[in-house]
Structure formats: C-alpha cells, structure tokens
Write a protein that holds these residues in place. Structure first.
Motif, short mmCIF file in Angstrom:
data_model
loop_
_atom_site.label_atom_id
_atom_site.label_comp_id
_atom_site.label_asym_id
_atom_site.label_seq_id
_atom_site.Cartn_x
_atom_site.Cartn_y
_atom_site.Cartn_z
N THR A 21 0.79 -1.08 -0.09
CA THR A 21 -0.11 -0.03 0.16
C THR A 21 0.93 1.09 0.02
O THR A 21 0.63 2.16 -0.77
CB THR A 21 -0.80 0.00 1.21
N ALA A 22 2.01 1.28 0.97
CA ALA A 22 2.66 2.54 0.94
C ALA A 22 3.53 2.62 -0.54
O ALA A 22 3.93 3.71 -0.97
CB ALA A 22 3.81 2.13 2.04
N ASP A 23 3.75 1.48 -1.19
CA ASP A 23 4.29 1.80 -2.71
C ASP A 23 3.57 2.19 -3.53
O ASP A 23 3.79 2.29 -4.64
CB ASP A 23 5.00 0.52 -2.98
N GLY A 24 2.10 2.25 -3.19
CA GLY A 24 0.94 2.74 -4.21
C GLY A 24 0.24 1.70 -4.87
O GLY A 24 -0.47 2.01 -5.78
N HIS A 25 0.27 0.51 -4.52
CA HIS A 25 -0.46 -0.37 -5.03
C HIS A 25 -1.77 -0.52 -4.42
O HIS A 25 -1.95 -0.09 -3.30
CB HIS A 25 0.14 -1.89 -4.92
N GLN A 26 -2.60 -0.99 -5.21
CA GLN A 26 -4.29 -1.20 -4.73
C GLN A 26 -4.31 -2.71 -4.25
O GLN A 26 -4.20 -3.47 -4.97
CB GLN A 26 -5.22 -0.93 -5.67
N VAL A 27 -4.34 -2.87 -3.01
CA VAL A 27 -4.41 -4.28 -2.37
C VAL A 27 -5.73 -4.55 -1.97
O VAL A 27 -6.44 -3.89 -1.09
CB VAL A 27 -3.60 -4.18 -1.20
N THR A 28 -6.38 -5.65 -2.41
CA THR A 28 -7.46 -6.28 -1.76
C THR A 28 -7.23 -7.65 -1.09
O THR A 28 -6.47 -8.56 -1.57
CB THR A 28 -8.23 -6.72 -3.04
#
Length: 299
Positions: A21-28
């Motif tokens: 998340t901190a790296d900018g990914h969208q995590v589900t």
C-alpha cells in the motif's frame, strides 16, 4: 498494480499489505468472514469457494495463507491443518486463475512455500535446483507447490517463495526467544550445529516487491539471506545484542516434550542459499546476521 492477497492477516501478510500500500499498489484482501471494508473479498478455500471476478480484477496474486507451523504443539489434527490450510488455499486460487479467460488472468502468482522443502541438509548447501527432502514439512511443501500447477499450465508466471526465517521482534523465530534471553536463560537448541536460513523482514518485503516486478523470474525462489548461520552462532549474536549471557542450552529431549512433532523441525539443519535472487541481481539491505538482528530488535 492491483494485488489480491491471501493470508493478509498473518505475521508476514500484515506487513506486506502495509508495504504494498505504501508503494502505491491497490491491495485487496481475501477473508473468510463477511467483508467489512471495500478492500476485502470473502472466500472459503476449504470448500473451494472464490468469486472468479475477485481474481480477474487483479494484476497479481500473493498467497501467504496457511496455519502457523510454530503456533501450537503439533498433534495429528494440527499436522492435518498445516497441510490442508496450505494446499486448499493454493488449489482454490490456482484453479480459479486457470478457469478465467486468458485476457482476465493475473500476470503473476507469488505463492508461499518454505525452506522445509529441502528437509535436513546437514552442512551441505542447497539452492533451488535441489530435490525435495524427507520429513513432514518437506512432504507438505511438495504438495503445496504442486497445487500451483493449474495456474502455471495456464501460462501465468508462478514464483514459489521458499521462505526461510524472517526476523522481527513481533513474531516468527525471534519473538518466543526474546523473553528467556532477556531473563538470562536463553541458549542454543540441542547441539546448536543446525543451520538457520534467516532473512531480515526488510529484505523479505523487498524480495516480494522485487519478484512482483521481475517478469523473468519464475519457479522456486529461496527467500533467505545470503549468509546462513548455525543455531549456536545465532544464539551468540542474539545474546550479544541483548547484552545477556546464553549459557542454558535447551536439550533435544526437552524440546520434544514441549513441542511434540515440531521439535524435530526445530532441530533440522537447513543450509539454504538464495541462488535465484542472487543471479537476478537482488540486493540485500541486511546481508549478515548482526545487521538483520539489530534491525529486528530496534525497527
């Protein structure tokens, strides 16, 4: 990148979700209970239940699901849970991925495995091309990794993360040792000659991020540090950093009484090297144990 994660509430999973998340990914996150937030999707791997759309919406899947091997004393029921929790989750994901139209499949599946694949290697070093060893965890890893085959056969890049022992004060190998060491009653396990394939938490997280991005890396990957140490060496360094003595070795018989079936695994020597990561150009922030332990204790 849109990343679907299983096992997101565990020791490694919670930290990985934060990192991605901190790296900018969208995590589900896949959860077994009814979803409580928009970033959760329900599944039931024991019943092979997973909405294919949850997978089709992802660019990548990371599966860390599985009952903890050091969380409880092993009996027959817990051995069964260790196996089924890994194989069921992997099978459900791999079959769902394979069942999607090619255009809807995620590009990569990073699936957890373990250095337990190699069994007891003694003083012999092994890399990813070594065959599976003997013992309960080696057998689990064999069927666990085989469960990824449907996704691989469907043309999806699959990397099997043969994780070693990530170091962090809040879990894993390190947490249960901190109190006895701080009380001055810590010590080596058995004769202390067994090899430990450790890795710092920072490097484990970096390795997962690295493997998500590297389209040319697939198959088994040893996610370990480049300099394994013996249990005796680990004990001395931990005692040094905690400024405590380490003069109370734990006899093998006492381990067997306390841990049951897990005792044999705790005494297993696994001298594993990160061949694939090294050849792919991965750089470790903590290439030696002193730096990794310092980060684990203070970070």
């Amino acid at each position: 990148m849109r990343i679907l994660t299983a096992g997101a509430s565990g020791f490694l999973g919670t930290r990985l979700v934060d990192r991605l998340t901190a790296d900018g990914h969208q995590v589900t996150r896949l959860v077994r209970r009814p979803p409580r937030t928009p970033d959760e999707r329900q599944w039931n791997p024991a019943a092979a239940q997973l909405d294919p759309q949850a997978v089709a919406d992802a660019d990548a899947v990371v599966n860390l699901a599985g009952a903890g091997v050091g969380d409880k004393r092993w009996d027959d029921d817990y051995r069964k849970l260790i196996r089924t929790s890994r194989v069921d989750s992997t099978t459900t994901l791999a079959i769902t991925i394979a069942g999607l139209p090619a255009a809807d499949r995620p590009a990569v599946l990073l699936n957890s495995s373990a250095v337990g694949w190699y069994g007891n290697t003694g003083d012999r070093t092994v890399e990813e091309d070594a065959p599976a060893g003997e013992g309960f965890l080696a057998d689990v890893c064999r069927v666990w990794e085989a469960a990824t085959r449907p996704a691989e056969d469907a043309g999806v890049r699959v990397a099997r993360l043969r994780t070693g022992l990530p170091l962090h004060r809040d879990g894993g190998l390190l947490k249960p040792q901190l109190l006895p060491f701080r009380l001055g009653v810590g010590g080596k396990l058995g004769n202390g000659r067994q090899w430990l394939p450790w890795i710092s938490m920072r490097d484990w997280l970096d390795a997962v991020a690295f493997l998500l991005a590297r389209e040319d890396v697939a198959g088994p990957v040893n996610v370990v540090g480049p300099a394994p140490v013996t249990n005796a060496e680990f004990t001395r360094e931990l005692a040094r950093q905690l400024h405590r003595p380490a003069i109370m070795p734990i006899p093998a018989l006492a381990l067997k009484v306390a841990l049951g079936g897990f005792a044999q695994e705790a005494l297993t020597s696994t001298r594993v090297l990160p061949g694939v990561l090294g050849k792919a150009g991965f750089t470790w922030t903590h290439p030696d144990l002193p730096g990794a332990l310092h980060a684990a204790l203070t970070g």
